[in-house]
Design a protein around this motif. Sequence first.
Motif, PDB file in Angstrom:
ATOM      1  N   HIS A  41       0.821  -1.227   0.000  1.00  0.00           N
ATOM      2  CA  HIS A  41       0.000   0.000   0.000  1.00  0.00           C
ATOM      3  C   HIS A  41       0.852   1.273   0.000  1.00  0.00           C
ATOM      4  O   HIS A  41       0.600   2.209   0.755  1.00  0.00           O
ATOM      5  CB  HIS A  41      -0.998   0.004   1.160  1.00  0.00           C
ATOM      6  CG  HIS A  41      -1.781  -1.266   1.257  1.00  0.00           C
ATOM      7  ND1 HIS A  41      -2.717  -1.643   0.315  1.00  0.00           N
ATOM      8  CD2 HIS A  41      -1.746  -2.269   2.167  1.00  0.00           C
ATOM      9  CE1 HIS A  41      -3.232  -2.813   0.642  1.00  0.00           C
ATOM     10  NE2 HIS A  41      -2.653  -3.216   1.760  1.00  0.00           N
ATOM     11  N   LEU A  42       1.869   1.292  -0.877  1.00  0.00           N
ATOM     12  CA  LEU A  42       2.696   2.469  -1.106  1.00  0.00           C
ATOM     13  C   LEU A  42       2.701   2.765  -2.598  1.00  0.00           C
ATOM     14  O   LEU A  42       2.356   1.909  -3.411  1.00  0.00           O
ATOM     15  CB  LEU A  42       4.147   2.222  -0.672  1.00  0.00           C
ATOM     16  CG  LEU A  42       4.486   2.082   0.795  1.00  0.00           C
ATOM     17  CD1 LEU A  42       5.954   1.708   0.964  1.00  0.00           C
ATOM     18  CD2 LEU A  42       4.181   3.370   1.554  1.00  0.00           C
ATOM     19  N   SER A  43       3.149   3.964  -2.954  1.00  0.00           N
ATOM     20  CA  SER A  43       3.415   4.220  -4.366  1.00  0.00           C
ATOM     21  C   SER A  43       4.826   3.688  -4.665  1.00  0.00           C
ATOM     22  O   SER A  43       5.596   3.380  -3.762  1.00  0.00           O
ATOM     23  CB  SER A  43       3.291   5.711  -4.683  1.00  0.00           C
ATOM     24  OG  SER A  43       4.230   6.447  -3.949  1.00  0.00           O
ATOM     25  N   ALA A  44       5.151   3.607  -5.945  1.00  0.00           N
ATOM     26  CA  ALA A  44       6.402   2.964  -6.356  1.00  0.00           C
ATOM     27  C   ALA A  44       7.652   3.666  -5.825  1.00  0.00           C
ATOM     28  O   ALA A  44       8.595   3.005  -5.382  1.00  0.00           O
ATOM     29  CB  ALA A  44       6.459   2.860  -7.878  1.00  0.00           C
ATOM     30  N   THR A  45       7.673   4.996  -5.864  1.00  0.00           N
ATOM     31  CA  THR A  45       8.883   5.718  -5.447  1.00  0.00           C
ATOM     32  C   THR A  45       9.214   5.507  -3.971  1.00  0.00           C
ATOM     33  O   THR A  45      10.348   5.147  -3.637  1.00  0.00           O
ATOM     34  CB  THR A  45       8.770   7.215  -5.794  1.00  0.00           C
ATOM     35  OG1 THR A  45       8.572   7.332  -7.208  1.00  0.00           O
ATOM     36  CG2 THR A  45      10.015   7.971  -5.398  1.00  0.00           C
ATOM     37  N   PRO A  46       8.284   5.712  -3.023  1.00  0.00           N
ATOM     38  CA  PRO A  46       8.623   5.444  -1.622  1.00  0.00           C
ATOM     39  C   PRO A  46       8.971   3.977  -1.370  1.00  0.00           C
ATOM     40  O   PRO A  46       9.834   3.672  -0.540  1.00  0.00           O
ATOM     41  CB  PRO A  46       7.372   5.835  -0.841  1.00  0.00           C
ATOM     42  CG  PRO A  46       6.552   6.650  -1.747  1.00  0.00           C
ATOM     43  CD  PRO A  46       6.963   6.306  -3.154  1.00  0.00           C
ATOM     44  N   CYS A  47       8.343   3.081  -2.103  1.00  0.00           N
ATOM     45  CA  CYS A  47       8.638   1.655  -1.960  1.00  0.00           C
ATOM     46  C   CYS A  47      10.077   1.385  -2.397  1.00  0.00           C
ATOM     47  O   CYS A  47      10.838   0.712  -1.691  1.00  0.00           O
ATOM     48  CB  CYS A  47       7.654   0.835  -2.792  1.00  0.00           C
ATOM     49  SG  CYS A  47       7.933  -0.933  -2.678  1.00  0.00           S
ATOM     50  N   ALA A  48      10.462   1.920  -3.539  1.00  0.00           N
ATOM     51  CA  ALA A  48      11.831   1.737  -4.037  1.00  0.00           C
ATOM     52  C   ALA A  48      12.842   2.330  -3.065  1.00  0.00           C
ATOM     53  O   ALA A  48      13.914   1.751  -2.838  1.00  0.00           O
ATOM     54  CB  ALA A  48      11.981   2.369  -5.421  1.00  0.00           C
ATOM     55  N   ARG A  49      12.515   3.487  -2.467  1.00  0.00           N
ATOM     56  CA  ARG A  49      13.407   4.101  -1.476  1.00  0.00           C
ATOM     57  C   ARG A  49      13.593   3.199  -0.261  1.00  0.00           C
ATOM     58  O   ARG A  49      14.688   3.068   0.268  1.00  0.00           O
ATOM     59  CB  ARG A  49      12.862   5.462  -1.024  1.00  0.00           C
ATOM     60  CG  ARG A  49      13.311   6.591  -1.889  1.00  0.00           C
ATOM     61  CD  ARG A  49      13.032   7.933  -1.199  1.00  0.00           C
ATOM     62  NE  ARG A  49      12.461   8.810  -2.191  1.00  0.00           N
ATOM     63  CZ  ARG A  49      11.224   9.285  -2.197  1.00  0.00           C
ATOM     64  NH1 ARG A  49      10.401   9.022  -1.217  1.00  0.00           N
ATOM     65  NH2 ARG A  49      10.814  10.060  -3.163  1.00  0.00           N
ATOM     66  N   ARG A  50      12.506   2.597   0.194  1.00  0.00           N
ATOM     67  CA  ARG A  50      12.598   1.692   1.346  1.00  0.00           C
ATOM     68  C   ARG A  50      13.471   0.482   1.036  1.00  0.00           C
ATOM     69  O   ARG A  50      14.290   0.068   1.846  1.00  0.00           O
ATOM     70  CB  ARG A  50      11.199   1.243   1.791  1.00  0.00           C
ATOM     71  CG  ARG A  50      10.469   2.270   2.620  1.00  0.00           C
ATOM     72  CD  ARG A  50       9.094   1.716   2.995  1.00  0.00           C
ATOM     73  NE  ARG A  50       8.360   2.625   3.835  1.00  0.00           N
ATOM     74  CZ  ARG A  50       8.205   2.478   5.146  1.00  0.00           C
ATOM     75  NH1 ARG A  50       8.735   1.445   5.771  1.00  0.00           N
ATOM     76  NH2 ARG A  50       7.509   3.351   5.843  1.00  0.00           N
ATOM     77  N   VAL A  51      13.278  -0.115  -0.126  1.00  0.00           N
ATOM     78  CA  VAL A  51      14.084  -1.270  -0.520  1.00  0.00           C
ATOM     79  C   VAL A  51      15.555  -0.862  -0.605  1.00  0.00           C
ATOM     80  O   VAL A  51      16.433  -1.567  -0.100  1.00  0.00           O
ATOM     81  CB  VAL A  51      13.595  -1.878  -1.850  1.00  0.00           C
ATOM     82  CG1 VAL A  51      14.559  -2.930  -2.373  1.00  0.00           C
ATOM     83  CG2 VAL A  51      12.200  -2.482  -1.674  1.00  0.00           C
ATOM     84  N   LYS A  52      15.835   0.290  -1.216  1.00  0.00           N
ATOM     85  CA  LYS A  52      17.217   0.769  -1.319  1.00  0.00           C
ATOM     86  C   LYS A  52      17.811   0.990   0.073  1.00  0.00           C
ATOM     87  O   LYS A  52      18.964   0.632   0.320  1.00  0.00           O
ATOM     88  CB  LYS A  52      17.256   2.058  -2.131  1.00  0.00           C
ATOM     89  CG  LYS A  52      18.658   2.603  -2.349  1.00  0.00           C
ATOM     90  CD  LYS A  52      18.616   3.781  -3.309  1.00  0.00           C
ATOM     91  CE  LYS A  52      19.921   4.484  -3.468  1.00  0.00           C
ATOM     92  NZ  LYS A  52      21.023   3.718  -3.887  1.00  0.00           N
ATOM     93  N   ARG A  53      17.042   1.550   1.002  1.00  0.00           N
ATOM     94  CA  ARG A  53      17.514   1.762   2.372  1.00  0.00           C
ATOM     95  C   ARG A  53      17.848   0.428   3.040  1.00  0.00           C
ATOM     96  O   ARG A  53      18.882   0.283   3.688  1.00  0.00           O
ATOM     97  CB  ARG A  53      16.468   2.504   3.192  1.00  0.00           C
ATOM     98  CG  ARG A  53      16.834   2.673   4.654  1.00  0.00           C
ATOM     99  CD  ARG A  53      15.731   3.456   5.408  1.00  0.00           C
ATOM    100  NE  ARG A  53      16.009   3.436   6.827  1.00  0.00           N
ATOM    101  CZ  ARG A  53      15.460   2.592   7.700  1.00  0.00           C
ATOM    102  NH1 ARG A  53      14.581   1.696   7.291  1.00  0.00           N
ATOM    103  NH2 ARG A  53      15.765   2.645   8.972  1.00  0.00           N
ATOM    104  N   LEU A  54      16.978  -0.571   2.865  1.00  0.00           N
ATOM    105  CA  LEU A  54      17.226  -1.897   3.442  1.00  0.00           C
ATOM    106  C   LEU A  54      18.491  -2.524   2.855  1.00  0.00           C
ATOM    107  O   LEU A  54      19.237  -3.205   3.551  1.00  0.00           O
ATOM    108  CB  LEU A  54      16.011  -2.800   3.245  1.00  0.00           C
ATOM    109  CG  LEU A  54      14.746  -2.384   4.011  1.00  0.00           C
ATOM    110  CD1 LEU A  54      13.532  -3.159   3.516  1.00  0.00           C
ATOM    111  CD2 LEU A  54      14.933  -2.556   5.510  1.00  0.00           C
ATOM    112  N   GLU A  55      18.740  -2.286   1.580  1.00  0.00           N
ATOM    113  CA  GLU A  55      19.974  -2.769   0.946  1.00  0.00           C
ATOM    114  C   GLU A  55      21.189  -2.031   1.510  1.00  0.00           C
ATOM    115  O   GLU A  55      22.201  -2.655   1.852  1.00  0.00           O
ATOM    116  CB  GLU A  55      19.910  -2.571  -0.574  1.00  0.00           C
ATOM    117  CG  GLU A  55      18.906  -3.457  -1.259  1.00  0.00           C
ATOM    118  CD  GLU A  55      18.671  -3.087  -2.707  1.00  0.00           C
ATOM    119  OE1 GLU A  55      18.070  -3.906  -3.416  1.00  0.00           O
ATOM    120  OE2 GLU A  55      19.066  -1.986  -3.150  1.00  0.00           O
ATOM    121  N   GLU A  56      21.105  -0.712   1.610  1.00  0.00           N
ATOM    122  CA  GLU A  56      22.229   0.092   2.108  1.00  0.00           C
ATOM    123  C   GLU A  56      22.566  -0.236   3.560  1.00  0.00           C
ATOM    124  O   GLU A  56      23.727  -0.182   3.955  1.00  0.00           O
ATOM    125  CB  GLU A  56      21.924   1.584   1.956  1.00  0.00           C
ATOM    126  CG  GLU A  56      21.964   2.045   0.506  1.00  0.00           C
ATOM    127  CD  GLU A  56      21.452   3.463   0.313  1.00  0.00           C
ATOM    128  OE1 GLU A  56      20.880   4.052   1.267  1.00  0.00           O
ATOM    129  OE2 GLU A  56      21.621   3.985  -0.806  1.00  0.00           O
TER     130      GLU A  56
END
Length: 162
Positions: A41-56
């Motif tokens: 239940h997010l839009s694509a951009t915030p979702c991608a940011r979260r995934v990138k943060r989890l990777e970082e």
Amino acid sequence: MPTSIKNNQLLPDIDATDKALLRLLQNDARISITELAERVHLSATPCARRVKRLEELGIIKGYHTQTDAEKLGYPLAIFIAISMDRHTAERFAQFEARIQSFDEVISCSIVTGRSEDYLIKVRVRDMAHYEEFLLHRLNRIEGVAQVHTSFELREVFNRSVV
């Protein structure tokens, strides 16, 4: 980036959405960001940011393909507890470097609470393959003093921490 302290370690704050993302990625690492975003239940951009943060943060350590060992011809799973002759950093480092070179070994852990030092999990084709691995490779690693073998009857489940 919010963090918390537990056992004198800084830990990143992971919320329910982050955990949902991790669960979805563990089940299907090939899921698109669009589909992932819809499911949490997010839009694509915030979702991608979260995934990138989890990777970082190193929480997502990589993406891989999970294979079926039996279908690849490796039906026997074996746990082997290994005792070393000496407990020195050099002996352990030598063992760990050597054990990583064997394709049959799918995991290796230093353990406590038992007389053995290591617990490895091995996948082999059959008993002849296991005998060759045990007698001609594992037992020939300098420092291996004793091995104790347990055969896995059936894996009940295998999952990652979320």
